[in-house]
Design a protein around this motif. Structure first.
Motif, short mmCIF file in Angstrom:
data_model
loop_
_atom_site.label_atom_id
_atom_site.label_comp_id
_atom_site.label_asym_id
_atom_site.label_seq_id
_atom_site.Cartn_x
_atom_site.Cartn_y
_atom_site.Cartn_z
N ARG A 37 41.35 53.30 30.45
CA ARG A 37 41.88 52.54 29.33
C ARG A 37 43.36 52.28 29.56
O ARG A 37 43.90 51.30 29.08
CB ARG A 37 41.63 53.30 28.02
CG ARG A 37 40.20 53.10 27.55
CD ARG A 37 39.77 54.10 26.50
NE ARG A 37 38.43 53.79 26.04
CZ ARG A 37 37.32 54.07 26.70
NH1 ARG A 37 37.39 54.69 27.87
NH2 ARG A 37 36.13 53.75 26.22
N SER A 38 43.99 53.16 30.32
CA SER A 38 45.35 52.86 30.78
C SER A 38 45.36 52.77 32.30
O SER A 38 45.73 51.76 32.87
CB SER A 38 46.33 53.93 30.28
OG SER A 38 45.93 55.21 30.71
N LEU A 58 42.59 47.91 38.03
CA LEU A 58 42.32 46.98 39.14
C LEU A 58 42.95 45.62 38.93
O LEU A 58 43.04 44.83 39.87
CB LEU A 58 40.81 46.82 39.33
CG LEU A 58 40.07 48.12 39.69
CD1 LEU A 58 38.58 47.85 39.80
CD2 LEU A 58 40.61 48.71 40.98
N GLY A 59 43.39 45.30 37.72
CA GLY A 59 44.03 44.02 37.48
C GLY A 59 44.54 43.95 36.06
O GLY A 59 44.42 44.89 35.28
N GLY A 60 45.14 42.81 35.71
CA GLY A 60 45.62 42.61 34.35
C GLY A 60 46.78 43.50 33.99
O GLY A 60 46.91 43.95 32.85
N LEU A 61 47.67 43.76 34.94
CA LEU A 61 48.78 44.67 34.70
C LEU A 61 49.86 44.01 33.85
O LEU A 61 50.06 42.81 33.90
CB LEU A 61 49.39 45.13 36.02
CG LEU A 61 48.41 45.74 37.03
CD1 LEU A 61 49.18 46.27 38.22
CD2 LEU A 61 47.57 46.84 36.40
N THR A 62 50.55 44.83 33.07
CA THR A 62 51.66 44.34 32.27
C THR A 62 52.95 45.00 32.74
O THR A 62 52.95 46.15 33.16
CB THR A 62 51.44 44.68 30.78
OG1 THR A 62 51.10 46.06 30.66
CG2 THR A 62 50.34 43.84 30.20
N GLY A 304 45.41 44.89 25.21
CA GLY A 304 45.49 44.84 26.66
C GLY A 304 44.23 45.38 27.32
O GLY A 304 43.73 44.82 28.31
N ILE A 305 43.70 46.47 26.79
CA ILE A 305 42.45 47.02 27.31
C ILE A 305 41.31 46.03 27.09
O ILE A 305 40.48 45.79 27.98
CB ILE A 305 42.13 48.37 26.62
CG1 ILE A 305 43.21 49.40 26.94
CG2 ILE A 305 40.76 48.89 27.07
CD1 ILE A 305 43.13 50.64 26.07
N HIS A 306 41.27 45.44 25.89
CA HIS A 306 40.25 44.45 25.57
C HIS A 306 40.33 43.26 26.54
O HIS A 306 39.29 42.78 27.03
CB HIS A 306 40.43 43.98 24.13
CG HIS A 306 39.50 42.91 23.69
ND1 HIS A 306 38.12 43.06 23.74
CD2 HIS A 306 39.74 41.67 23.18
CE1 HIS A 306 37.56 41.94 23.28
NE2 HIS A 306 38.51 41.09 22.95
N ALA A 307 41.53 42.81 26.82
CA ALA A 307 41.71 41.67 27.73
C ALA A 307 41.20 42.02 29.13
O ALA A 307 40.52 41.20 29.77
CB ALA A 307 43.18 41.26 27.79
N GLY A 312 36.48 41.69 33.22
CA GLY A 312 35.64 42.49 34.10
C GLY A 312 36.41 43.49 34.93
O GLY A 312 35.95 43.91 35.99
N LEU A 313 37.58 43.93 34.44
CA LEU A 313 38.45 44.79 35.23
C LEU A 313 38.43 46.25 34.78
O LEU A 313 39.17 47.07 35.31
CB LEU A 313 39.89 44.26 35.16
CG LEU A 313 40.08 42.86 35.76
CD1 LEU A 313 41.50 42.36 35.51
CD2 LEU A 313 39.77 42.85 37.25
#
Length: 349
Positions: A37-38, A58-62, A304-307, A312-313
């Protein structure tokens, strides 16, 4: 050597361990402990040795999130501070064997209470004692002199609250999957009300019951506090506000719908605040701001977790409901700012 494990290059990791971890002989095996989740968390084993490796998703980092080197530094610094942490072993930046930052610590044997079902194994006296022990550890962390443990340059306490309001709104702009006026309104109100910091200390940034490892025979014995990637030098009341906001049932979907932190069996907020004030001697001032900030932060984290899940990450179970938490958490933050006043101690149960 074990088979392929998503997110890890085991041959490269073995070579890295052989150079840097005393006594390591291999072969190295790994399995995923948490789908992130994080962050992603793995159990590594080699013979009788066990370690825990954490790396970003694996992706979608902030920006500013998932900082494994930051986590590694603070765990190393707190080793002899009286705050329970796992022993730091090795770390790497993104130029290393995994192509991303990672941190490795010794495995700490114990239990983690994540769900209400796991909390049910404790009687009420144990639940209360465990909750108060958590507050005591938080107070102990806030009493550590950053300079004494080599963390004087770990951050800039002055302006911490302003930066938090700005940073989490910036991350909202990056991760939001839909328009949500309550988030915008909550940000505007927090920016308007933002006070001068109440003090400066090391803050954990994500302190709740499932981020500690307990002695299975004694739930008041906290063997290690984990998940330090959001630690900083900042206002200690932000840590306390976050700890209390995690008790809101609106947070439960973030942890697959059953979060020990949200259980009605946990002590009421005023009892936890009494414990913290007694341990630290701190006043709480306009604590409603800190609670509103906590809800804001959690709402953005949930989104962010939802996104990442929509992309699919995420890995593991229980991510399909996380998006349900964003709107209620934002609404709760507005409610905290609008309706709750604090006299330095009292908080509605």
């Amino acid at each position: 050597m074990s088979g392929a494990v998503e997110g890890l290059d085991l041959p490269a990791l073995e070579a890295y361990f052989a150079e840097r971890v005393e006594g390591f002989t291999g072969p190295l095996s790994a399995r995923l402990l948490s789908g992130g989740r994080s962050n992603l968390t793995y159990l590594l084993t080699a013979g009788e040795y066990r370690w825990v490796l954490r790396r970003p998703p694996l992706g979608g980092l902030t920006p500013s999130a998932h900082d494994m080197l930051r986590e590694y530094r603070i765990v190393s610094a707190l080793a002899d501070s009286g705050v329970p942490v796992a022993r730091a072993v090795v770390s790497s930046d993104a130029t290393g064997p995994l192509g991303v930052q990672f941190a490795v610590v010794e495995f700490v044997d114990g239990s983690v209470i994540r769900t209400e079902e796991e909390l049910a194994a404790l009687d009420q006296a144990q639940v209360d004692a465990c909750a108060f022990a958590l507050v005591d550890v938080l107070a102990r962390l806030h009493a550590v002199d950053p300079a004494a443990v080599g963390l004087a340059d770990f951050g800039r306490p002055q302006g911490y609250l302003t930066r938090q309001v700005r940073r989490w709104y910036d991350q909202w702009q990056r991760v939001r999957t839909a328009e949500l006026p309550d988030v915008d309104a909550l940000h505007a109100r927090l920016a308007e009300l933002c006070p001068v910091e109440s003090g400066a200390s090391i803050v954990h940034g994500d302190f709740r019951i499932d981020n500690v490892i307990l002695d299975p025979a004694d739930p008041t014995d906290i063997r290690a506090v984990v998940d330090w990637e959001m630690a900083a030098l900042g206002d200690p009341l932000a840590d306390l506000g976050l700890h209390l906001a995690y008790a809101d049932p609106a947070f439960a979907p973030v942890l697959a719908g059953s979060a020990a932190a949200t259980s009605p069996r946990m002590p009421a907020a005023d009892a936890l605040i009494d414990r913290y004030v007694a341990a630290t001697g701190r006043g709480l001032g306009a604590f409603s701001f800190y609670l509103g900030l906590a809800y804001f932060k959690i709402a953005v984290i949930a989104e962010g977790i939802h996104a990442r899940h929509l992309q699919g990450l995420t890995r593991g179970e229980g991510f399909d409901r996380v998006g349900e938490a964003t709107a209620p958490l934002a609404a709760a933050g507005l409610q905290a700012l609008a309706d709750r006043t604090y006299d330095g101690k009292a908080v509605p149960a």
